[in-house]
Design an enzyme around this catalytic site. Sequence first.
Site, PDB file in Angstrom:
ATOM      1  N   TYR A 184       0.847  -1.172  -0.097  1.00  0.00           N
ATOM      2  CA  TYR A 184       0.090  -0.056   0.048  1.00  0.00           C
ATOM      3  C   TYR A 184       0.804   1.163  -0.167  1.00  0.00           C
ATOM      4  O   TYR A 184       2.051   1.191   0.756  1.00  0.00           O
ATOM      5  CB  TYR A 184      -1.046  -0.039   1.166  1.00  0.00           C
ATOM      6  CG  TYR A 184      -1.975   1.159   0.992  1.00  0.00           C
ATOM      7  CD1 TYR A 184      -3.293   0.932   0.603  1.00  0.00           C
ATOM      8  CD2 TYR A 184      -1.623   2.495   1.672  1.00  0.00           C
ATOM      9  CE1 TYR A 184      -4.170   2.150   0.394  1.00  0.00           C
ATOM     10  CE2 TYR A 184      -2.631   3.553   1.443  1.00  0.00           C
ATOM     11  CZ  TYR A 184      -3.798   3.205   0.669  1.00  0.00           C
ATOM     12  OH  TYR A 184      -4.826   4.179   0.890  1.00  0.00           O
TER      13      TYR A 184
ATOM     14  N   GLN B 255     -10.773   0.069   0.826  1.00  0.00           N
ATOM     15  CA  GLN B 255     -11.267  -0.903  -0.374  1.00  0.00           C
ATOM     16  C   GLN B 255     -10.014  -1.269  -0.903  1.00  0.00           C
ATOM     17  O   GLN B 255     -10.258  -2.597  -1.552  1.00  0.00           O
ATOM     18  CB  GLN B 255     -11.899   0.318  -1.237  1.00  0.00           C
ATOM     19  CG  GLN B 255     -11.452   1.273  -2.046  1.00  0.00           C
ATOM     20  CD  GLN B 255     -11.523   2.631  -1.304  1.00  0.00           C
ATOM     21  OE1 GLN B 255     -11.606   2.529   0.351  1.00  0.00           O
ATOM     22  NE2 GLN B 255     -11.415   3.855  -1.798  1.00  0.00           N
TER      23      GLN B 255
ATOM     24  N   GLN C 184      12.642  14.710  12.551  1.00  0.00           N
ATOM     25  CA  GLN C 184      11.462  13.917  13.008  1.00  0.00           C
ATOM     26  C   GLN C 184      10.128  14.600  13.112  1.00  0.00           C
ATOM     27  O   GLN C 184       9.012  14.273  12.787  1.00  0.00           O
ATOM     28  CB  GLN C 184      12.010  13.244  14.155  1.00  0.00           C
ATOM     29  CG  GLN C 184      10.792  12.289  14.774  1.00  0.00           C
ATOM     30  CD  GLN C 184      10.534  11.048  13.782  1.00  0.00           C
ATOM     31  OE1 GLN C 184      11.391  10.720  13.011  1.00  0.00           O
ATOM     32  NE2 GLN C 184       9.332  10.613  13.728  1.00  0.00           N
TER      33      GLN C 184
ATOM     34  N   HIS D  99       7.226  15.418  10.340  1.00  0.00           N
ATOM     35  CA  HIS D  99       6.329  14.331   9.909  1.00  0.00           C
ATOM     36  C   HIS D  99       4.746  14.533  10.153  1.00  0.00           C
ATOM     37  O   HIS D  99       4.083  14.616   9.410  1.00  0.00           O
ATOM     38  CB  HIS D  99       6.846  12.910  10.347  1.00  0.00           C
ATOM     39  CG  HIS D  99       7.830  12.118   9.576  1.00  0.00           C
ATOM     40  ND1 HIS D  99       7.600  11.907   8.266  1.00  0.00           N
ATOM     41  CD2 HIS D  99       9.238  11.951   9.838  1.00  0.00           C
ATOM     42  CE1 HIS D  99       8.826  11.336   7.670  1.00  0.00           C
ATOM     43  NE2 HIS D  99       9.482  11.246   8.560  1.00  0.00           N
TER      44      HIS D  99
ATOM     45  N   GLU E 290      11.253   4.201  17.758  1.00  0.00           N
ATOM     46  CA  GLU E 290      11.585   3.987  16.433  1.00  0.00           C
ATOM     47  C   GLU E 290      13.255   4.356  15.910  1.00  0.00           C
ATOM     48  O   GLU E 290      13.719   3.367  15.345  1.00  0.00           O
ATOM     49  CB  GLU E 290      10.918   4.737  15.583  1.00  0.00           C
ATOM     50  CG  GLU E 290      10.798   4.337  14.204  1.00  0.00           C
ATOM     51  CD  GLU E 290       9.667   5.213  13.456  1.00  0.00           C
ATOM     52  OE1 GLU E 290       9.238   6.293  13.785  1.00  0.00           O
ATOM     53  OE2 GLU E 290       9.367   5.034  12.217  1.00  0.00           O
ATOM     54  N   HIS E 291      13.540   5.531  16.252  1.00  0.00           N
ATOM     55  CA  HIS E 291      14.933   6.000  15.669  1.00  0.00           C
ATOM     56  C   HIS E 291      15.503   6.284  16.984  1.00  0.00           C
ATOM     57  O   HIS E 291      15.025   7.050  17.751  1.00  0.00           O
ATOM     58  CB  HIS E 291      14.780   7.099  14.963  1.00  0.00           C
ATOM     59  CG  HIS E 291      14.015   6.918  13.771  1.00  0.00           C
ATOM     60  ND1 HIS E 291      12.487   7.565  13.692  1.00  0.00           N
ATOM     61  CD2 HIS E 291      13.893   6.428  12.338  1.00  0.00           C
ATOM     62  CE1 HIS E 291      11.995   7.260  12.307  1.00  0.00           C
ATOM     63  NE2 HIS E 291      12.951   6.553  11.729  1.00  0.00           N
TER      64      HIS E 291
ATOM     65  N   ASP F 103      16.866   7.062   6.476  1.00  0.00           N
ATOM     66  CA  ASP F 103      15.358   7.358   5.718  1.00  0.00           C
ATOM     67  C   ASP F 103      15.670   6.872   4.244  1.00  0.00           C
ATOM     68  O   ASP F 103      14.748   6.465   3.496  1.00  0.00           O
ATOM     69  CB  ASP F 103      14.820   8.664   5.921  1.00  0.00           C
ATOM     70  CG  ASP F 103      14.104   8.566   7.377  1.00  0.00           C
ATOM     71  OD1 ASP F 103      14.125   7.730   7.906  1.00  0.00           O
ATOM     72  OD2 ASP F 103      13.826  10.121   7.473  1.00  0.00           O
TER      73      ASP F 103
ATOM     74  N   HIS G 286      -4.331 -40.634  18.961  1.00  0.00           N
ATOM     75  CA  HIS G 286      -2.856 -40.214  18.810  1.00  0.00           C
ATOM     76  C   HIS G 286      -1.827 -41.229  19.035  1.00  0.00           C
ATOM     77  O   HIS G 286      -1.021 -41.593  18.141  1.00  0.00           O
ATOM     78  CB  HIS G 286      -2.250 -38.770  19.697  1.00  0.00           C
ATOM     79  CG  HIS G 286      -2.773 -37.593  19.052  1.00  0.00           C
ATOM     80  ND1 HIS G 286      -3.983 -37.145  18.791  1.00  0.00           N
ATOM     81  CD2 HIS G 286      -1.921 -36.507  18.740  1.00  0.00           C
ATOM     82  CE1 HIS G 286      -4.028 -35.939  18.244  1.00  0.00           C
ATOM     83  NE2 HIS G 286      -2.727 -35.444  18.344  1.00  0.00           N
TER      84      HIS G 286
END
Lengths: 429, 429
Positions: free
Chosen positions: B127, B189, B257, B260, B325-326, B359, B418
């Site tokens: 995506y 969708q 950062q 964003h 994250e970083h 990045d 079994h």
Amino acid sequence: MIKIYEDNDSIGLFLQLMQRRSEEDSKDALEAVEGIIGAVRKEGDASIKAFTEKFDGVTLEQLKVNEVEIEDAFSKVSSNIKNALEKAITNIEYFHKKQIRQSWVSTEENGVIMGQKISALEKVGVYVPGGSAAYPSSVLMNVIPAKLAGVKKIVMVTPPKKDGSIDSNILVAAKLAGVSEIYKVGGAQAIAALAYGTDTIPKVDKIVGPGNIYVALAKRVCYGKVDIDMIAGPSEITIVCDEKANPRFLAADLMSQAEHDKLASSVLITTSKTLAEEVNKQINIQIQNLNRKEIIEASLKNYGGILVVKSLEEAIDMANTIAPEHLELMIENPIAYLGKVKNAGSIFLGQYSPEPLGDYMAGPNHVLPTNGTARFFSPLSVDDFIKKSSYIYYTEDALRELSEDIMILAKAEGLDAHGNSIKVRVENE
Amino acid sequence: MIKIYEDNDSIGLFLQLMQRRSEEDSKDALEAVEGIIGAVRKEGDASIKAFTEKFDGVTLEQLKVNEVEIEDAFSKVSSNIKNALEKAITNIEYFHKKQIRQSWVSTEENGVIMGQKISALEKVGVYVPGGSAAYPSSVLMNVIPAKLAGVKKIVMVTPPKKDGSIDSNILVAAKLAGVSEIYKVGGAQAIAALAYGTDTIPKVDKIVGPGNIYVALAKRVCYGKVDIDMIAGPSEITIVCDEKANPRFLAADLMSQAEHDKLASSVLITTSKTLAEEVNKQINIQIQNLNRKEIIEASLKNYGGILVVKSLEEAIDMANTIAPEHLELMIENPIAYLGKVKNAGSIFLGQYSPEPLGDYMAGPNHVLPTNGTARFFSPLSVDDFIKKSSYIYYTEDALRELSEDIMILAKAEGLDAHGNSIKVRVENE
């Protein structure tokens, strides 16, 4: 007796049916689970005790299993079982040790260093169901890979019986496998406790282990706040065989899967209709002596199928479409066909590698992707208990070399503060 | 200007605040998403076109991007950008090739064979958001590891602009990285189409890539039917520095950062209050020339913090609690501290390894666990595009050796079918 399908249309319909097996998604259950999670977050241990009273019918003073209870369990469990568990542990460790991965580093000529660091998760929760689904083998399968990954704290949760005790086999398996702490709590309240922590029960990084619909929903709801193992559905076996396969073995293996529950699916794909009929005869004979006859009959009737196809290639293609949890290849020279298998959780090769061997003793994990998810999920492994971090070290010169290109891309994306972070390093003030 | 926190209590409150960042979970959004998924399952392409008309304001004849559109994009994108993308691809491939894993097999003296087979997922969906969040670098980061894993079909979906076109940079990045097919569809969708398939858009095994709240919810709802990459939350950087770090660099990195979005969090942990104040001076200077000044100011105000601590050890402990994250370690001899870092998606070592280098260009993936989930999630990697199957081959003798123990455990678990599957193989008929 399993229904035999021969023409493509009816085989197609059967495959659709078996892939649509699943428990009803219940809005009521989801609301109940969300309520329980909310209560545990707010009231902690008090709500855990209240839910245990309500759902398990027992009032607990202490949630934590103590040393006396564990010693007691060891004295109750037969040495046969203890020895079998020890042997299973040896074999499971042998296989899973081969999965342990190393951090790596790449040191470049220009002074750049980059790598991938592997670390164990710090704390893991293992859910163990109560009642008749309390399987010591599952305790081993969930705990051993975590232990080998290097997880320091492994917290087990399991619902208590009405007398407040826990099954002795479960306690012994947990201790032998290396569980750190055991708490008497089950259901959605156990998952909430592990995801958010209470005064008594520690918050963990990941929750593994099977459970009923409430446990499964609670894991799904908490996913993201905590990691989970996988989304489990009803389980299945697919056996691909040629005409030389032993119908007695085939019948036994199909029933060993069917006894799990009425949603389980046992499928045989064969090139021989004669063999198909012999398998049914064998089922009728062997089933008479099996305790879980009623479940087996229901499961075989609902989701069992013998599919007669033209060639071994076609059979394996069909198995790939099913993407079964367990795939037995009861054919001559089965290893030569391994490359054709695309989708299967665990693969059992030849006449003497039945699925129950893998369930208990062979070494590979028996926590497997179910209900067709072997297309994308994998067996539980040491990988599930580690996390990775990437890292870079750049020199001034190495950064300078890439600086123009970075600034071009940052500009193309409209992120000029990104470009600025390079600019301040390569341009004079 | 970032607020400076010095005492433990206020630092603790700040850490709680930043960990509670997240978009509102909306019942309305969830219902809308469930409705969209239901419609796509029922009406396929027709409903895709209807939703595209409704949400993207364009009536499409063809969903699939054709060769002419791709050629057109190549003619529009500057050679500077194309070259930068090519260089990025080279570096990303270099790093990710090191992640490729091999199947293994263990052949035992007694004839037993066991192993773990690695195969690529067959079909993957990527995506790519539209509008201002259409980042060609993210296309590379999502597609390249899939390609290296051996995924045969990589299907990209992205919402069209009002004129029915797709951003040229995105198309060029997709083609260069090796996407197989591109469809003009976005939102829930698009996720539904990839999870269930339509006449035009193929059903895939896993969906990766970032998106808005509707995309994220749709991925969560479809999880289990299809695999997904991770549950993404708002992103963050944590910088640990000593008193020798360059305040100009620190200010630039914090703002890179912050630009964003307003939920992004930029945190500096330092042992020097003097440095903290210099960083704020630098922010005030540098921010004047940045396009996304307003977002940066909001983000730094809401979730920015400079935490002054007593020692480097304390600083790294705090970073582990944040699990960012970083993580930038702007300290002397940063590699010596790598072992102390427990929780971080990507780690940037030293003065010349700023986050934007990672990045775009350094090689490691920029799709990273956010919002504290680096405790248990990992950067996107080749591992995300493979699945594993375990397998065993046993001889009759080897099975016989374990048969007693298997039957003991099967009996202990009440699963006698079994046990029966072993019994038919070791006992005479």
